[in-house]
Design a protein around this motif. Structure first.
Motif, mmCIF file in Angstrom:
data_model
loop_
_atom_site.group_PDB
_atom_site.id
_atom_site.type_symbol
_atom_site.label_atom_id
_atom_site.label_comp_id
_atom_site.label_asym_id
_atom_site.label_seq_id
_atom_site.Cartn_x
_atom_site.Cartn_y
_atom_site.Cartn_z
ATOM 1 N N SER A 1 -9.477 -1.691 -4.402
ATOM 2 C CA SER A 1 -10.615 -0.921 -3.895
ATOM 3 C C SER A 1 -11.054 -1.365 -2.492
ATOM 4 O O SER A 1 -10.254 -1.920 -1.730
ATOM 5 N N ARG A 2 -12.317 -1.083 -2.179
ATOM 6 C CA ARG A 2 -12.851 -1.388 -0.844
ATOM 7 C C ARG A 2 -14.227 -2.019 -0.991
ATOM 8 O O ARG A 2 -14.925 -1.728 -1.967
ATOM 9 N N PRO A 3 -14.658 -2.808 0.012
ATOM 10 C CA PRO A 3 -16.001 -3.398 -0.061
ATOM 11 C C PRO A 3 -17.061 -2.323 -0.296
ATOM 12 O O PRO A 3 -16.976 -1.235 0.280
ATOM 13 N N THR B 1 0.311 2.158 -13.942
ATOM 14 C CA THR B 1 1.524 2.680 -13.267
ATOM 15 C C THR B 1 1.892 1.875 -12.018
ATOM 16 O O THR B 1 3.057 1.520 -11.825
ATOM 17 N N ARG B 2 0.892 1.608 -11.175
ATOM 18 C CA ARG B 2 1.224 0.916 -9.923
ATOM 19 C C ARG B 2 1.695 -0.517 -10.181
ATOM 20 O O ARG B 2 2.539 -1.028 -9.451
ATOM 21 N N ILE B 3 1.140 -1.149 -11.200
ATOM 22 C CA ILE B 3 1.585 -2.524 -11.499
ATOM 23 C C ILE B 3 3.029 -2.474 -12.009
ATOM 24 O O ILE B 3 3.885 -3.243 -11.572
ATOM 25 N N GLY C 1 -1.235 8.012 -2.758
ATOM 26 C CA GLY C 1 -2.157 9.128 -2.711
ATOM 27 C C GLY C 1 -2.254 9.574 -1.264
ATOM 28 O O GLY C 1 -1.466 10.399 -0.794
ATOM 29 N N GLY C 2 -3.195 8.953 -0.534
ATOM 30 C CA GLY C 2 -3.359 9.256 0.894
ATOM 31 C C GLY C 2 -2.070 9.038 1.661
ATOM 32 O O GLY C 2 -1.749 9.802 2.576
ATOM 33 N N ALA C 3 -1.297 8.011 1.287
ATOM 34 C CA ALA C 3 -0.064 7.706 2.028
ATOM 35 C C ALA C 3 0.955 8.833 1.873
ATOM 36 O O ALA C 3 1.602 9.244 2.840
ATOM 37 N N PHE D 1 3.793 0.956 -0.539
ATOM 38 C CA PHE D 1 3.908 2.329 -0.029
ATOM 39 C C PHE D 1 2.555 3.045 -0.068
ATOM 40 O O PHE D 1 2.186 3.760 0.866
ATOM 41 N N ALA D 2 1.804 2.835 -1.156
ATOM 42 C CA ALA D 2 0.546 3.579 -1.317
ATOM 43 C C ALA D 2 -0.496 3.228 -0.254
ATOM 44 O O ALA D 2 -1.484 3.936 -0.094
ATOM 45 N N ALA D 3 -0.277 2.130 0.457
ATOM 46 C CA ALA D 3 -1.215 1.764 1.527
ATOM 47 C C ALA D 3 -0.544 1.859 2.895
ATOM 48 O O ALA D 3 -1.062 1.340 3.888
ATOM 49 N N ALA D 4 0.593 2.535 2.958
ATOM 50 C CA ALA D 4 1.384 2.565 4.196
ATOM 51 C C ALA D 4 0.707 3.339 5.323
ATOM 52 O O ALA D 4 1.136 3.285 6.469
ATOM 53 N N HIS D 5 -0.378 4.054 4.999
ATOM 54 C CA HIS D 5 -1.112 4.782 6.050
ATOM 55 C C HIS D 5 -2.237 3.936 6.627
ATOM 56 O O HIS D 5 -3.024 4.414 7.429
ATOM 57 N N ARG D 6 -2.331 2.682 6.210
ATOM 58 C CA ARG D 6 -3.382 1.787 6.714
ATOM 59 C C ARG D 6 -2.785 0.772 7.679
ATOM 60 O O ARG D 6 -1.724 0.184 7.377
HETATM 61 C C1 3PG Z 1 -4.876 4.111 -2.493
HETATM 62 O O1 3PG Z 1 -5.333 3.955 -3.627
HETATM 63 O O2 3PG Z 1 -4.746 5.248 -1.985
HETATM 64 C C2 3PG Z 1 -4.371 2.924 -1.736
HETATM 65 O O3 3PG Z 1 -4.445 1.772 -2.504
HETATM 66 C C3 3PG Z 1 -5.106 2.766 -0.434
HETATM 67 O O4 3PG Z 1 -6.455 2.514 -0.689
HETATM 68 P P1 3PG Z 1 -7.558 2.785 0.452
HETATM 69 O O5 3PG Z 1 -7.676 4.270 0.609
HETATM 70 O O6 3PG Z 1 -8.813 2.149 -0.073
HETATM 71 O O7 3PG Z 1 -7.070 2.127 1.716
#
Ligand code: 3PG
Length: 409
Positions: free
Chosen positions: A62-64, A38-40, A378-380, A153-158
């Motif tokens: 993802s994240r490290p 979906t995101r792609i 999600g979080g955003a 947008f999905a990372a706009a809270h970072r």
């Molecule tokens: C998400 O999936 O919510 C976004 O890509 C942000 O990812 P993050 O929570 O690892 O910063």
């Protein structure tokens, strides 16, 4: 909708060298198969607008430290099958190889750079937003571009360099995903009541902050908890969840006092499960929270809780859900998530599902068409609807002020 920032419609794009931050962070199996695209797919309108530009995509997966923290090569392959233009990938972000590949790009071509979180400054927690532009990546890449498009947008809270930094060094506009999400979500900024937020998933740190914000800004009449937050709040309420359920949450103890405070101040707004599903001998068992012995993993909300949550959902006028309620990847623990999505389809008012996991699952179940807005965030999405000013939106607005009159045309 009139924004305080610029969009792709405000600039001329043909022949321009454009750096685009997207969020194509996706569920992935064995680091080789994207399970949900979906995101792609969501970035296709932005790419279409850039069909006569030299387009470079910057993104994370993802994240490290996580199992799915992997290369974007597989995302680039998926994209290749979705667009009718050359899509290249380079396993570099801002080194000589990446910079040369960027310089060689022709109009219409798309280049995907490597996972930007492979670069340590991107994930450093102590860089203040105003210093993001001083990071080495921003300095190296800036001279190669005319324009920065933020479509993540999905990372706009970072507040990370790839999301914030370029807005201080390059004229910046919002992409189509950003524009669409904000147009829809701004409509429910002042939600119709009763408003309910359903918060599940595994990112306890992010979700706890969001719960606090929703309560502080008075956005919800009820918050229904699922996912790992359940473990934190059940423990805070004195139930016996046991080491097995604490161990799966990093920094568990520090969350407990926050949860206790939330329950003290706003306990009437927090709905916790009365029963849960635990795993015993590999199978699902229902157990009342009062009878928990702390010996088995909690993997879903229980049947009584499903009924309680569903009643609240169908009787609400705004419903926002993010994150699965349980371990939905396993059929026997997917029940809570499935039933909550089903209740949302029965709510005749405004329903939003946010986040790759829950949105993807709604697609798989074939119910996504009955949800009013399927958000890529999600979080955003939660952060925005909880009343937070997102760092990326702040940066877009700053950039519009700074580059006013100098925007590329
Ligand atoms: C998400 O999936 O919510 C976004 O890509 C942000 O990812 P993050 O929570 O690892 O910063």
């Amino acid at each position: 909708m009139k924004f305080k920032f610029l969009t792709l419609d405000d600039v001329s794009l043909a022949n321009k060298r454009v750096l685009v931050r997207v969020d194509i962070n996706s569920p992935i199996a064995n680091n080789s198969t994207i399970l949900e695209t979906t995101r792609i797919k969501s970035i296709l309108p932005t790419l279409e607008a850039l069909k006569n530009s030299k387009t470079v995509l910057l993104a994370h997966q993802s994240r490290p430290g996580k199992k799915d923290f992997t290369s974007l090569e597989v995302h680039a392959s998926v994209l290749k099958n979705l667009v009718d233009r050359p899509v290249k990938f380079i396993d570099d972000i801002f080194g000589t190889a990446a910079r040369n590949a960027i310089k060689e790009l022709k109009n219409g071509e798309i280049l995907v750079l490597e996972n930007v979180r492979f670069y340590s400054e991107e994930v450093a927690e102590d860089i203040p937003p105003e210093n993001q532009a001083q990071t080495i990546m921003v300095k190296k890449l800036t001279p190669l571009f005319d324009l920065f498009v933020n479509d993540a947008f999905a990372a706009a809270h970072r507040a990370q360099p790839s999301l914030i930094g370029f807005t201080y060094t390059l004229p910046t506009v919002a992409g189509k995903v950003m524009e669409k999400e904000l147009t829809v979500l701004n409509k429910i900024f002042d939600p119709e009541r009763p408003a309910v937020f359903i918060i599940g998933g595994a990112k306890v740190d992010t979700k706890l902050e969001i719960v606090k914000n929703i309560l502080k800004n008075g956005k919800a009449d009820k918050i229904l908890l699922g996912g790992l937050l359940v473990n934190v709040f059940l423990e805070a309420k004195g139930y016996k969840i046991g080491e097995i359920n604490k161990g799966c949450i990093k920094k568990f103890d520090s969350y407990i006092s926050e949860a206790k405070n939330i329950l003290k101040e706003d306990g009437d707004k927090i709905e916790l499960p009365d029963d849960v599903a635990i795993e015993k001998d590999g199978k699902r068992y229902e157990v009342s929270c009062n009878e928990l012995q702390g010996e088995n993993r909690i993997l879903d909300i229980g049947l009584d809780t499903i009924v309680k949550y569903s009643n609240i959902i169908v009787n609400s006028k705004t419903v926002v859900a993010n994150g699965p309620l349980g371990l939905f990847e396993r059929e026997d623990f997917a029940l809570g998530t499935r039933e909550i999505l089903d209740a949302m389809t029965k709510c005749r008012h405004f329903t939003v599902v946010g986040g790759g996991e829950l949105g993807g699952y709604a697609e798989i179940l074939g119910v996504s068409g009955k949800i009013k807005h399927l958000s890529t965030g999600g979080g955003a999405t939660l952060a925005l609807l909880s009343g937070e000013k997102l760092p990326v939106i702040k940066a877009l607005e700053e950039s519009a002020k700074k580059f006013k009159g100098r925007i590329v045309n």
